[in-house]
Design an enzyme around this catalytic site. Structure first.
Site, PDB file in Angstrom:
ATOM      1  CE1 TYR A 127       8.989  18.404   2.942  1.00 17.74           C
ATOM      2  CE2 TYR A 127      11.375  18.696   2.845  1.00 17.74           C
ATOM      3  CZ  TYR A 127      10.234  17.987   2.504  1.00 17.74           C
ATOM      4  OH  TYR A 127      10.329  16.853   1.734  1.00 17.74           O
ATOM      5  N   GLY A 146       0.070   8.702  -1.545  1.00 18.25           N
ATOM      6  CA  GLY A 146       0.552   9.807  -2.375  1.00 18.25           C
ATOM      7  C   GLY A 146       1.002   9.370  -3.751  1.00 18.25           C
ATOM      8  CG  LEU A 157      -2.046   1.061   1.241  1.00 16.80           C
ATOM      9  CD1 LEU A 157      -3.171   0.606   2.179  1.00 16.80           C
ATOM     10  CD2 LEU A 157      -1.564   2.440   1.666  1.00 16.80           C
ATOM     11  CB  ILE A 158       2.285   3.263  -2.506  1.00 15.65           C
ATOM     12  CG1 ILE A 158       3.050   1.953  -2.683  1.00 15.65           C
ATOM     13  CG2 ILE A 158       3.231   4.457  -2.624  1.00 15.65           C
ATOM     14  CD1 ILE A 158       3.569   1.732  -4.100  1.00 15.65           C
TER      15      ILE A 158
END
Length: 256
Positions: A143, A11, A8-9
């Site tokens: 970030y 983005g 399951l990925i």
């Protein structure tokens, strides 16, 4: 892992996630590709692919996605947003948006899939962060803070999962001009400016646009994720891309 393992990925609309999904499909894995708007998926139609809607900042969306996905062998937390801006110009709302997606989204997705991995005594969680955590760079304090938090989270998580046969690993991509990171970052910059830093911000953006030297391609990241998922001997941190590899060799004390 099963005879046809499943990943399951998150983005997968573009960039790293999209190329990672393609690579796993090409190598015979079942792929659960998630994105906020499944109607815009450009992945090839195949019986090995399922495309599911997912907003990693929404608990109900996560629950629905994990339930629909069923058993998985690997989770790749790739979904994230970028931000290049001086801290004085960043509102707390914007900072929370970055941390909600990059940090809390990763934690929430991981927590949602861990029960099945732990109960099976197998599986792997791969978190995609950034090589900016390897060397201080300007206009990236928020970030970098979010990605460094995921690094620390993953390294601690790996220790508590090891007794159950579950692995956790990190992939640290370098600068990838061809991905949507820059566009997403500029969107946030539009509401994160500060007049005192205007000249400096333009200078930094100019250096980034005109910068020479190696960069990271999306396929570099896909290959690094593949290694993290399939190679039990892979190191905790895997730099992806020539520039990321170079930064990892320089170490955190290299001059900016």
């Amino acid at each position: 892992m099963s005879s046809t393992p499943t990943v399951l990925i998150t983005g997968c609309s573009s960039g790293f996630g999209l190329d990672t999904a393609r690579l796993f499909l090409d190598r015979g894995w079942r792929v659960i590709a998630t994105l906020r708007n499944p109607q815009v998926s450009v992945l090839p139609a195949t019986d090995l692919l399922r495309v599911l809607p997912l907003d990693v900042t929404d608990a109900h969306s996560i629950q629905r996605c994990v339930a629909e996905a069923g058993p998985i062998d690997a989770l790749v937390n790739n979904a994230g947003i970028g931000l290049l801006a001086p801290l004085e110009g960043v509102s707390m709302a914007t900072a929370r948006e970055v941390f909600d997606t990059n940090v809390m989204g990763t934690i929430a997705m991981t927590q949602a899939v861990l029960p099945q991995l732990r109960e099976r005594g197998a599986g792997v969680v791969v978190n995609v962060t950034s090589s900016v955590t390897l060397k201080p760079l300007p206009l990236l304090s928020v970030y970098t803070g979010s990605k460094a938090a995921v690094n620390a989270f993953t390294e601690s998580l790996a220790l508590e999962l090891a007794p159950f046969g579950v692995r956790a690993r990190l992939v640290l991509p370098g600068r990838a001009p061809s991905t949507s990171f820059g566009a997403n970052a500029r969107r946030l910059v539009e509401r994160s400016g500060h007049p005192a830093y205007a000249d400096y911000t333009q200078h930094v953006f100019g250096v980034m646009r005109d910068g020479h030297g190696p960069v990271t391609q999306a396929l570099d990241v896909a290959e690094a994720v593949w290694r993290a998922v399939t190679d039990p001997t892979a190191p905790m941190r895997i730099p992806a891309g020539e520039d990321a590899v170079a930064l990892s060799q320089e170490g955190p004390n290299a001059s900016a």
